[in-house]
Design an enzyme around this catalytic site. Structure first.
Site, short mmCIF file in Angstrom:
data_model
loop_
_atom_site.label_atom_id
_atom_site.label_comp_id
_atom_site.label_asym_id
_atom_site.label_seq_id
_atom_site.Cartn_x
_atom_site.Cartn_y
_atom_site.Cartn_z
N ASN A 57 9.78 -34.70 12.80
CA ASN A 57 10.89 -33.77 13.00
C ASN A 57 11.06 -32.89 11.76
OD1 ASN A 57 12.94 -32.94 14.87
ND2 ASN A 57 14.49 -33.80 13.53
N THR A 95 10.65 -24.88 19.59
CA THR A 95 11.17 -23.76 18.81
C THR A 95 10.05 -22.82 18.35
OG1 THR A 95 11.15 -25.16 16.82
CG2 THR A 95 13.23 -24.98 18.02
N ARG A 101 21.92 -27.12 19.12
CA ARG A 101 23.00 -27.35 18.16
C ARG A 101 22.59 -27.11 16.71
NH1 ARG A 101 27.10 -29.14 21.11
NH2 ARG A 101 26.68 -30.30 23.01
N HIS A 143 16.27 -34.35 31.53
CA HIS A 143 17.36 -33.38 31.69
C HIS A 143 17.04 -32.32 32.74
CE1 HIS A 143 18.90 -34.49 27.41
NE2 HIS A 143 19.27 -35.34 28.32
#
Length: 273
Positions: free
Chosen positions: A243, A49, A57, A144
């Protein structure tokens, strides 16, 4: 491992008090990282980010702001509807991943690698920033997939996604495979697709082999890869979670550090003071 209660004396280790103003959780995390020689890292959207790539989400996430974006990444819809593919390729033109650069968090993990202490890096991200930071592709499991890579869903053709986007810019709304005319998609896992079994198995095996599991920028809510944490815990491997908010597995961690990942992570992997 029992966590220090708020009303207990703050300690940074046996016989050593935490310096005034130091977060005891961060100091504990730093000690764990400093003492590890086989670190396995699991990263999620939160590490990117600060490079300008939104998560999915969160309050400003891709799915939160635009629910249709999830539909464009559903494999059955993508394969059956040319209009969906057209819109998906147009959106990919403006994906922030094309201009994003590794931030201090990515570079901190590369430093851990240079120190010879990174056993494996497992990422849920598709942005390719860990590779851009300098990691060898063989040392990174992109569970992914990888947005910078494209492939045909009907044959063995593959190539850079940027080359497919050049065709979109030239006027091809839904560029077909140059080999067989089949449907092209980025080499990422869409909704409705299975993860690559050998990648998941490699991630799980590494979690058992580690002497520290470092989970960074992930809420640990996406399975099956989030199972790395309980697998490590079951094998007696210490766990450090970094986090910006709570995760679903904080209770399994030896240390939990909150804050900006690009600020916290470089301190955790810095050489011992």
């Amino acid at each position: 491992m029992e966590r220090t209660a708020p009303d207990e004396p703050e300690r940074a280790g046996p016989g050593r008090a935490v310096p005034e103003g130091t977060d005891p959780e961060q100091e504990r995390a730093r000690e764990l990282v400093a003492g590890a020689t086989r670190v396995v890292v699991l990263t999620g959207a939160g590490i990117s980010t600060d490079s300008g790539i939104p998560d999915f989400r969160g309050p400003n996430g891709v799915w939160t702001r635009d629910p249709e974006a999830e539909r464009l990444s559903t494999i059955d819809v993508y394969l059956s509807d040319p209009e969906v593919r057209r819109r998906a390729w147009l959106r990919r033109l403006d994906n922030p991943a094309w201009v994003a650069e590794p931030n201090a968090g990515h570079l901190a993990l590369r430093e851990l690698d240079r120190q010879g202490r990174l056993h494996l890096l497992v990422t849920q991200n598709i942005d390719g920033l860990h590779l851009a930071a300098g990691h060898d592709v063989e040392d990174v499991v992109q569970v992914h997939g990888s947005l910078p890579e494209a492939h045909c869903t009907a044959c063995d053709w593959s190539g850079p996604t940027e080359e497919v986007l050049d065709r979109v810019r030239a006027g091809e709304a839904d560029p077909p495979c140059p080999e067989c005319g089949g449907i092209i998609k980025p080499r990422v896992v869409f909704f409705g697709e299975e993860l690559v079994a050998r990648d998941v198995e490699r991630a799980f095996r590494a979690a058992e082999e580690a002497d520290l599991l470092l989970a960074v920028g992930t809420t640990l809510a996406v399975h099956p890869v989030a199972r790395m944490v309980p697998i490590a815990a079951g094998a007696g491997v210490p766990i450090v979670i970094v986090n910006g908010s709570e995760t679903e597995m904080d209770f399994l961690a030896s240390a939990v550090v909150r804050g900006s990942i690009s600020e916290v992570l470089p301190d955790l992997v810095a050489p011992a003071r």
